[in-house]
Motif scaffolding. Structure first.
Motif, PDB file in Angstrom:
ATOM      1  N   ARG A 109      -1.003  25.905   2.411  1.00 17.46           N
ATOM      2  CA  ARG A 109      -1.101  27.306   2.844  1.00 17.46           C
ATOM      3  C   ARG A 109      -0.369  27.528   4.163  1.00 17.46           C
ATOM      4  O   ARG A 109       0.319  28.534   4.349  1.00 17.46           O
ATOM      5  CB  ARG A 109      -2.561  27.729   2.957  1.00 17.46           C
ATOM      6  CG  ARG A 109      -3.263  27.865   1.609  1.00 17.46           C
ATOM      7  CD  ARG A 109      -4.644  28.478   1.747  1.00 17.46           C
ATOM      8  NE  ARG A 109      -5.549  27.658   2.533  1.00 17.46           N
ATOM      9  CZ  ARG A 109      -6.310  26.679   2.052  1.00 17.46           C
ATOM     10  NH1 ARG A 109      -6.280  26.402   0.763  1.00 17.46           N
ATOM     11  NH2 ARG A 109      -7.113  26.000   2.848  1.00 17.46           N
ATOM     12  N   GLN A 110      -0.503  26.579   5.081  1.00 15.31           N
ATOM     13  CA  GLN A 110       0.177  26.694   6.375  1.00 15.31           C
ATOM     14  C   GLN A 110       1.691  26.660   6.201  1.00 15.31           C
ATOM     15  O   GLN A 110       2.418  27.404   6.861  1.00 15.31           O
ATOM     16  CB  GLN A 110      -0.264  25.578   7.310  1.00 15.31           C
ATOM     17  CG  GLN A 110      -1.690  25.696   7.780  1.00 15.31           C
ATOM     18  CD  GLN A 110      -2.104  24.504   8.627  1.00 15.31           C
ATOM     19  OE1 GLN A 110      -1.281  23.763   9.151  1.00 15.31           O
ATOM     20  NE2 GLN A 110      -3.408  24.307   8.756  1.00 15.31           N
ATOM     21  N   ILE A 111       2.165  25.791   5.322  1.00 17.21           N
ATOM     22  CA  ILE A 111       3.604  25.699   5.048  1.00 17.21           C
ATOM     23  C   ILE A 111       4.108  27.019   4.462  1.00 17.21           C
ATOM     24  O   ILE A 111       5.147  27.534   4.870  1.00 17.21           O
ATOM     25  CB  ILE A 111       3.909  24.514   4.112  1.00 17.21           C
ATOM     26  CG1 ILE A 111       3.688  23.191   4.853  1.00 17.21           C
ATOM     27  CG2 ILE A 111       5.330  24.591   3.554  1.00 17.21           C
ATOM     28  CD1 ILE A 111       3.662  21.970   3.952  1.00 17.21           C
ATOM     29  N   ALA A 112       3.354  27.563   3.520  1.00 22.14           N
ATOM     30  CA  ALA A 112       3.748  28.832   2.897  1.00 22.14           C
ATOM     31  C   ALA A 112       3.770  29.952   3.928  1.00 22.14           C
ATOM     32  O   ALA A 112       4.704  30.760   3.956  1.00 22.14           O
ATOM     33  CB  ALA A 112       2.797  29.177   1.756  1.00 22.14           C
ATOM     34  N   ALA A 113       2.764  29.993   4.789  1.00 19.50           N
ATOM     35  CA  ALA A 113       2.695  31.045   5.811  1.00 19.50           C
ATOM     36  C   ALA A 113       3.864  30.926   6.786  1.00 19.50           C
ATOM     37  O   ALA A 113       4.485  31.933   7.150  1.00 19.50           O
ATOM     38  CB  ALA A 113       1.372  30.964   6.559  1.00 19.50           C
ATOM     39  N   GLU A 114       4.159  29.706   7.196  1.00 19.14           N
ATOM     40  CA  GLU A 114       5.276  29.505   8.133  1.00 19.14           C
ATOM     41  C   GLU A 114       6.594  29.873   7.464  1.00 19.14           C
ATOM     42  O   GLU A 114       7.471  30.468   8.081  1.00 19.14           O
ATOM     43  CB  GLU A 114       5.304  28.057   8.624  1.00 19.14           C
ATOM     44  CG  GLU A 114       6.333  27.781   9.691  1.00 19.14           C
ATOM     45  CD  GLU A 114       6.097  28.536  10.989  1.00 19.14           C
ATOM     46  OE1 GLU A 114       7.097  28.948  11.613  1.00 19.14           O
ATOM     47  OE2 GLU A 114       4.933  28.710  11.381  1.00 19.14           O
ATOM     48  N   GLY A 115       6.735  29.556   6.204  1.00 11.98           N
ATOM     49  CA  GLY A 115       7.956  29.873   5.470  1.00 11.98           C
ATOM     50  C   GLY A 115       8.182  31.360   5.285  1.00 11.98           C
ATOM     51  O   GLY A 115       9.309  31.812   5.106  1.00 11.98           O
ATOM     52  N   GLN A 116       7.109  32.131   5.331  1.00 10.09           N
ATOM     53  CA  GLN A 116       7.205  33.586   5.161  1.00 10.09           C
ATOM     54  C   GLN A 116       7.601  34.308   6.442  1.00 10.09           C
ATOM     55  O   GLN A 116       7.956  35.482   6.398  1.00 10.09           O
ATOM     56  CB  GLN A 116       5.865  34.141   4.664  1.00 10.09           C
ATOM     57  CG  GLN A 116       5.487  33.678   3.278  1.00 10.09           C
ATOM     58  CD  GLN A 116       6.460  34.176   2.232  1.00 10.09           C
ATOM     59  OE1 GLN A 116       6.888  35.316   2.261  1.00 10.09           O
ATOM     60  NE2 GLN A 116       6.840  33.305   1.324  1.00 10.09           N
TER      61      GLN A 116
ATOM     62  N   GLY B   6      10.745  22.884  13.111  1.00 14.05           N
ATOM     63  CA  GLY B   6      10.032  21.701  13.604  1.00 14.05           C
ATOM     64  C   GLY B   6       8.606  21.677  13.096  1.00 14.05           C
ATOM     65  O   GLY B   6       8.105  20.634  12.656  1.00 14.05           O
ATOM     66  N   ALA B   7       7.948  22.818  13.138  1.00 16.96           N
ATOM     67  CA  ALA B   7       6.573  22.915  12.638  1.00 16.96           C
ATOM     68  C   ALA B   7       6.539  22.656  11.135  1.00 16.96           C
ATOM     69  O   ALA B   7       5.655  21.961  10.640  1.00 16.96           O
ATOM     70  CB  ALA B   7       5.976  24.281  12.961  1.00 16.96           C
ATOM     71  N   LEU B   8       7.496  23.223  10.414  1.00 19.90           N
ATOM     72  CA  LEU B   8       7.555  22.998   8.967  1.00 19.90           C
ATOM     73  C   LEU B   8       7.732  21.520   8.647  1.00 19.90           C
ATOM     74  O   LEU B   8       7.074  20.992   7.744  1.00 19.90           O
ATOM     75  CB  LEU B   8       8.697  23.801   8.341  1.00 19.90           C
ATOM     76  CG  LEU B   8       8.415  25.263   8.048  1.00 19.90           C
ATOM     77  CD1 LEU B   8       9.681  25.971   7.573  1.00 19.90           C
ATOM     78  CD2 LEU B   8       7.317  25.409   7.012  1.00 19.90           C
ATOM     79  N   THR B   9       8.576  20.859   9.381  1.00 17.45           N
ATOM     80  CA  THR B   9       8.805  19.432   9.166  1.00 17.45           C
ATOM     81  C   THR B   9       7.531  18.636   9.403  1.00 17.45           C
ATOM     82  O   THR B   9       7.162  17.779   8.593  1.00 17.45           O
ATOM     83  CB  THR B   9       9.931  18.921  10.091  1.00 17.45           C
ATOM     84  OG1 THR B   9      11.131  19.618   9.783  1.00 17.45           O
ATOM     85  CG2 THR B   9      10.151  17.422   9.930  1.00 17.45           C
TER      86      THR B   9
END
Length: 56
Positions: free
Chosen positions: A19-26, A33-36
């Motif tokens: 969920r965090q990855i999806a939110a950051e991607g949006q 860096g956070a996504l990685t």
């Protein structure tokens, strides 16, 4: 059977990271860096879940 609660906990953390990855991607300008870091953490959890599953 003590692995079951551990596995469930890992699955919940894995879903949270998803969920965090999806939110950051949006975001308009995602923090790469956070996504990685999030993706690496998610991968570590996945590997741990696989180890627990095969250890049964």
């Amino acid at each position: 059977m003590t692995e079951q609660p551990r596995l469930r906990s890992l699955q919940e953390r894995h879903a949270s990271l998803e969920r965090q990855i999806a939110a950051e991607g949006q975001r308009p300008q995602p923090d790469t860096g956070a996504l990685t870091r999030l993706k690496q953490a998610k991968l570590r959890l996945k590997e741990e879940m696989q180890r627990l599953s095969t250890a049964r």
